[in-house]
Design a protein around this motif. Sequence first.
Motif, PDB file in Angstrom:
ATOM      1  N   GLY A   1       0.817  -1.208   0.000  1.00 60.48           N
ATOM      2  CA  GLY A   1       0.000   0.000   0.000  1.00 60.48           C
ATOM      3  C   GLY A   1       0.849   1.255   0.000  1.00 60.48           C
ATOM      4  N   LEU A   2       1.936   1.207   0.716  1.00 62.70           N
ATOM      5  CA  LEU A   2       2.840   2.344   0.776  1.00 62.70           C
ATOM      6  C   LEU A   2       3.435   2.635  -0.599  1.00 62.70           C
ATOM      7  CD1 LEU A   2       4.323   4.355   2.644  1.00 62.70           C
ATOM      8  CD2 LEU A   2       6.127   2.663   2.867  1.00 62.70           C
ATOM      9  N   PHE A   3       3.899   1.600  -1.254  1.00 62.60           N
ATOM     10  CA  PHE A   3       4.472   1.768  -2.584  1.00 62.60           C
ATOM     11  C   PHE A   3       3.419   2.277  -3.559  1.00 62.60           C
ATOM     12  CE2 PHE A   3       8.085   0.430  -0.771  1.00 62.60           C
ATOM     13  CZ  PHE A   3       8.866  -0.570  -1.338  1.00 62.60           C
ATOM     14  N   LYS A   4       2.208   1.794  -3.375  1.00 68.37           N
ATOM     15  CA  LYS A   4       1.134   2.242  -4.250  1.00 68.37           C
ATOM     16  C   LYS A   4       0.892   3.736  -4.085  1.00 68.37           C
ATOM     17  CE  LYS A   4      -3.740   1.433  -5.302  1.00 68.37           C
ATOM     18  NZ  LYS A   4      -5.001   0.988  -4.758  1.00 68.37           N
TER      19      LYS A   4
ATOM     20  N   ALA B   1      11.854   8.105  -3.272  1.00 66.22           N
ATOM     21  CA  ALA B   1      12.538   6.842  -2.984  1.00 66.22           C
ATOM     22  C   ALA B   1      12.129   6.385  -1.594  1.00 66.22           C
ATOM     23  CB  ALA B   1      14.045   7.003  -3.056  1.00 66.22           C
ATOM     24  N   ILE B   2      11.824   5.102  -1.494  1.00 64.71           N
ATOM     25  CA  ILE B   2      11.460   4.529  -0.196  1.00 64.71           C
ATOM     26  C   ILE B   2      12.250   3.244  -0.006  1.00 64.71           C
ATOM     27  CG2 ILE B   2       9.629   3.612   1.245  1.00 64.71           C
ATOM     28  CD1 ILE B   2       7.638   5.262  -0.201  1.00 64.71           C
ATOM     29  N   VAL B   3      12.876   3.129   1.150  1.00 68.49           N
ATOM     30  CA  VAL B   3      13.604   1.900   1.458  1.00 68.49           C
ATOM     31  C   VAL B   3      13.038   1.331   2.741  1.00 68.49           C
ATOM     32  CG1 VAL B   3      15.822   0.904   2.080  1.00 68.49           C
ATOM     33  CG2 VAL B   3      15.691   2.671   0.306  1.00 68.49           C
ATOM     34  N   VAL B   4      12.731   0.035   2.703  1.00 65.96           N
ATOM     35  CA  VAL B   4      12.056  -0.594   3.843  1.00 65.96           C
ATOM     36  C   VAL B   4      12.698  -1.948   4.137  1.00 65.96           C
ATOM     37  CG1 VAL B   4       9.911  -1.770   4.415  1.00 65.96           C
ATOM     38  CG2 VAL B   4       9.824   0.528   3.534  1.00 65.96           C
ATOM     39  N   PHE B   5      13.040  -2.179   5.383  1.00 69.26           N
ATOM     40  CA  PHE B   5      13.566  -3.492   5.761  1.00 69.26           C
ATOM     41  C   PHE B   5      12.434  -4.353   6.280  1.00 69.26           C
ATOM     42  CE2 PHE B   5      18.114  -3.314   5.326  1.00 69.26           C
ATOM     43  CZ  PHE B   5      18.360  -1.959   5.204  1.00 69.26           C
TER      44      PHE B   5
ATOM     45  N   LYS C   1       1.613  13.898   0.451  1.00 66.11           N
ATOM     46  CA  LYS C   1       2.938  13.743   1.012  1.00 66.11           C
ATOM     47  C   LYS C   1       2.823  13.495   2.503  1.00 66.11           C
ATOM     48  CE  LYS C   1       4.840  16.960   2.530  1.00 66.11           C
ATOM     49  NZ  LYS C   1       5.202  18.341   2.848  1.00 66.11           N
ATOM     50  N   LYS C   2       1.958  14.255   3.137  1.00 65.93           N
ATOM     51  CA  LYS C   2       1.734  14.100   4.570  1.00 65.93           C
ATOM     52  C   LYS C   2       1.233  12.688   4.870  1.00 65.93           C
ATOM     53  CE  LYS C   2      -0.768  16.294   8.391  1.00 65.93           C
ATOM     54  NZ  LYS C   2      -2.014  17.013   8.691  1.00 65.93           N
ATOM     55  N   GLY C   3       0.282  12.240   4.063  1.00 70.88           N
ATOM     56  CA  GLY C   3      -0.269  10.908   4.256  1.00 70.88           C
ATOM     57  C   GLY C   3       0.788   9.835   4.077  1.00 70.88           C
ATOM     58  N   LEU C   4       1.621  10.026   3.084  1.00 70.52           N
ATOM     59  CA  LEU C   4       2.670   9.050   2.800  1.00 70.52           C
ATOM     60  C   LEU C   4       3.637   8.934   3.977  1.00 70.52           C
ATOM     61  CD1 LEU C   4       3.523   7.216   0.439  1.00 70.52           C
ATOM     62  CD2 LEU C   4       5.194   8.949  -0.162  1.00 70.52           C
ATOM     63  N   MET C   5       4.035  10.055   4.491  1.00 69.60           N
ATOM     64  CA  MET C   5       4.940  10.053   5.626  1.00 69.60           C
ATOM     65  C   MET C   5       4.312   9.341   6.821  1.00 69.60           C
ATOM     66  SD  MET C   5       7.564  11.246   4.467  1.00 69.60           S
ATOM     67  CE  MET C   5       8.610  12.533   3.798  1.00 69.60           C
ATOM     68  N   LYS C   6       3.040   9.586   7.004  1.00 68.28           N
ATOM     69  CA  LYS C   6       2.338   8.933   8.104  1.00 68.28           C
ATOM     70  C   LYS C   6       2.363   7.425   7.923  1.00 68.28           C
ATOM     71  CE  LYS C   6      -2.076   8.904  10.536  1.00 68.28           C
ATOM     72  NZ  LYS C   6      -3.517   9.095  10.422  1.00 68.28           N
TER      73      LYS C   6
ATOM     74  N   GLU D   1      24.879  -6.313  -3.652  1.00 68.01           N
ATOM     75  CA  GLU D   1      24.136  -5.744  -4.771  1.00 68.01           C
ATOM     76  C   GLU D   1      22.862  -6.514  -5.071  1.00 68.01           C
ATOM     77  OE1 GLU D   1      25.463  -2.168  -6.289  1.00 68.01           O
ATOM     78  OE2 GLU D   1      23.929  -3.445  -7.189  1.00 68.01           O
ATOM     79  N   MET D   2      23.011  -7.837  -5.075  1.00 73.55           N
ATOM     80  CA  MET D   2      21.873  -8.657  -5.467  1.00 73.55           C
ATOM     81  C   MET D   2      20.709  -8.515  -4.480  1.00 73.55           C
ATOM     82  SD  MET D   2      22.069 -12.505  -6.918  1.00 73.55           S
ATOM     83  CE  MET D   2      21.513 -13.394  -5.485  1.00 73.55           C
ATOM     84  N   GLU D   3      21.059  -8.472  -3.207  1.00 73.68           N
ATOM     85  CA  GLU D   3      20.007  -8.311  -2.203  1.00 73.68           C
ATOM     86  C   GLU D   3      19.302  -6.976  -2.366  1.00 73.68           C
ATOM     87  OE1 GLU D   3      19.849 -11.837  -0.934  1.00 73.68           O
ATOM     88  OE2 GLU D   3      18.700 -10.334   0.160  1.00 73.68           O
ATOM     89  N   GLN D   4      20.080  -5.972  -2.698  1.00 75.16           N
ATOM     90  CA  GLN D   4      19.494  -4.645  -2.880  1.00 75.16           C
ATOM     91  C   GLN D   4      18.508  -4.642  -4.029  1.00 75.16           C
ATOM     92  OE1 GLN D   4      22.235  -1.333  -3.201  1.00 75.16           O
ATOM     93  NE2 GLN D   4      23.707  -2.340  -1.851  1.00 75.16           N
ATOM     94  N   SER D   5      18.922  -5.220  -5.133  1.00 82.23           N
ATOM     95  CA  SER D   5      18.072  -5.118  -6.326  1.00 82.23           C
ATOM     96  C   SER D   5      16.980  -6.158  -6.405  1.00 82.23           C
ATOM     97  CB  SER D   5      18.925  -5.168  -7.600  1.00 82.23           C
ATOM     98  OG  SER D   5      20.080  -5.913  -7.391  1.00 82.23           O
ATOM     99  N   LYS D   6      17.073  -7.187  -5.571  1.00 79.36           N
ATOM    100  CA  LYS D   6      16.074  -8.248  -5.657  1.00 79.36           C
ATOM    101  C   LYS D   6      14.663  -7.707  -5.528  1.00 79.36           C
ATOM    102  CE  LYS D   6      17.249 -12.479  -3.903  1.00 79.36           C
ATOM    103  NZ  LYS D   6      17.339 -13.532  -2.892  1.00 79.36           N
ATOM    104  N   LYS D   7      14.439  -6.889  -4.540  1.00 80.96           N
ATOM    105  CA  LYS D   7      13.093  -6.376  -4.326  1.00 80.96           C
ATOM    106  C   LYS D   7      12.998  -4.893  -4.678  1.00 80.96           C
ATOM    107  CE  LYS D   7      11.331 -10.140  -2.640  1.00 80.96           C
ATOM    108  NZ  LYS D   7      10.175 -10.813  -3.206  1.00 80.96           N
ATOM    109  N   MET D   8      13.845  -4.465  -5.580  1.00 79.19           N
ATOM    110  CA  MET D   8      13.818  -3.065  -5.962  1.00 79.19           C
ATOM    111  C   MET D   8      12.876  -2.860  -7.135  1.00 79.19           C
ATOM    112  SD  MET D   8      16.967  -0.619  -7.151  1.00 79.19           S
ATOM    113  CE  MET D   8      17.925  -0.781  -5.668  1.00 79.19           C
ATOM    114  N   VAL D   9      12.072  -1.850  -7.030  1.00 80.50           N
ATOM    115  CA  VAL D   9      11.169  -1.553  -8.136  1.00 80.50           C
ATOM    116  C   VAL D   9      11.175  -0.072  -8.451  1.00 80.50           C
ATOM    117  CG1 VAL D   9       9.574  -3.452  -7.708  1.00 80.50           C
ATOM    118  CG2 VAL D   9       9.215  -1.274  -6.571  1.00 80.50           C
ATOM    119  N   ASN D  10      10.832   0.231  -9.706  1.00 78.87           N
ATOM    120  CA  ASN D  10      10.492   1.606 -10.033  1.00 78.87           C
ATOM    121  C   ASN D  10       9.008   1.597 -10.386  1.00 78.87           C
ATOM    122  OD1 ASN D  10      10.275   0.585 -12.643  1.00 78.87           O
ATOM    123  ND2 ASN D  10      12.342   1.233 -13.156  1.00 78.87           N
ATOM    124  N   GLN D  11       8.501   2.708 -10.825  1.00 79.54           N
ATOM    125  CA  GLN D  11       7.069   2.756 -11.099  1.00 79.54           C
ATOM    126  C   GLN D  11       6.650   1.701 -12.106  1.00 79.54           C
ATOM    127  OE1 GLN D  11       5.785   6.845 -12.073  1.00 79.54           O
ATOM    128  NE2 GLN D  11       4.049   6.347 -10.767  1.00 79.54           N
ATOM    129  N   GLU D  12       7.433   1.627 -13.180  1.00 78.14           N
ATOM    130  CA  GLU D  12       7.045   0.710 -14.241  1.00 78.14           C
ATOM    131  C   GLU D  12       6.993  -0.729 -13.750  1.00 78.14           C
ATOM    132  OE1 GLU D  12       9.367   0.980 -17.781  1.00 78.14           O
ATOM    133  OE2 GLU D  12       8.663  -0.999 -18.442  1.00 78.14           O
TER     134      GLU D  12
END
Lengths: 221, 248
Positions: free
Chosen positions: A33-36, A50-54, B25-30, B76-87
């Motif tokens: 949901g956060l990513f969404k 950018a968001i990083v989450v452990f 933005k406020k909501g996201l931070m929350k 590196e691999m651990e970092q990118s394994k669950k890395m996403v961009n919008q697409e």
Amino acid sequence: MTRRISKGRQRVEMVKMKNESNLQVTFSKRRAGLFKKASELCTLCGAEIAIVVFSPGDKVFSFGHPSVDTLVERFLGRDLPPPNNDVHNQLIVAHREAGIRELNTKLMNLEEVLQMEKHREESLQEIRRRANGQWWESPIEELNLFQLQHLKEALERLEQKVEKVAQQQKMVNNHAFPFHTLGSAWTPPNCARGSSSYGLNVGAPFANRAIGSTSSMVPNY
Amino acid sequence: MTRKKVKLAFITNDSARKATFKKRKKGLMKKVSELSTLCGIDACAIIYSPYDTSPEVWPNTMGAQRVLAEFKRMPEMEQSKKMVNQESFIRQRIAKASEQLKKQSKENREKEMTEVMYQGLTGKGLQNLNLGDLNDLGWVIDQNLKEVYKRIEAVKKGSSTSSVAAAAAAAMAAAATSQSVAPPMEQKPAVMELGLDPMQRTQTEWFTDWMNSNTSDQHIGYGHADEMILPNFNDNHNANVWPNNFYP
């Protein structure tokens, strides 16, 4: 707007969750949901996020638009000054945004159809609820041996009936087209080719037409 | 919460866009904060906007730097394994939604065809079904048959309940008076065993006899479903597939 206690939503206390598995589930859902939300903010307002989450399991999830790495580098001050806004750059960005728009549309449509299917499920459940409930509709475990055997026979007959009707439908479909009587290789393009698409053991439309049988289908040339 | 559904496109109206940005933005931070607290995990969020040269950061600059340092320390691999961009993120969601849709459709189709099967058992004709429907119907019938076969075997083997044993015993007795071509077990069943009430039982006995002298496969046919084996008491006076009629 009246406040309703909906099925899923409850107030949650802002402390670390006690139950291990609930915690894991909550993490999964809320992370998604956060990513969404982040994705939406990027699209709606042109933000770069950018968001990083452990995770509880010490894996790391990250979201970044345009990319996690470039934003992290920018933040940590290790990169070059922010990219300039020349035409080339703008084209790249525009192209990317268009692609994302398309994907979003596709996703929205999918979710709409999924919703419809979910509603359809509810309707079907309602139909089942309202049904008069013949004895054979009860769970199999509740039937005695006689009922089971009668049900068996009835189902078998129904199955035969289905095959017959299917066969006849195929004949009706094929009748409009001329064809050879000897199981020829030529089949009209828009007619069901063989039994492969239908698991009814009816056989290919023409394969059953042995020499000398039902000649009503023989074309007159 | 919004009452109107917002279209997922860049907000062209400047002031609307700015207002939306502030709120979201406020909501996201929350949300990041909640995630971190509820699950007891480390996280950070960095937001660059056209409205500010310096980014907004959660929890704060120091905290974010710490988290990022930890992030960068990973292979590196651990970092990118669950890395996403919008697409890639949206593609993932599309894939998931497709899967769910496929599953849901299949379940619905099965439910739907089960209803048709039940109707078929009451004698309703199969006229309105196209080949695809018939195929799926055949599949559902087959699934049900498999279960029935299994259950029959199970019941025969380990008659655990006395009623089942009694039923089996009665079947043996009834077999003596069979008169039709169907397997002896099924003939002239102790109609009692069908679990019908007295009135149903009488009707069933009557039909059983009528039926045994009347079985005909020729009646099964295209467009003639209506004339099949038996008249019924209820409205479903159509093609009957039952070897004996059980209608209440």
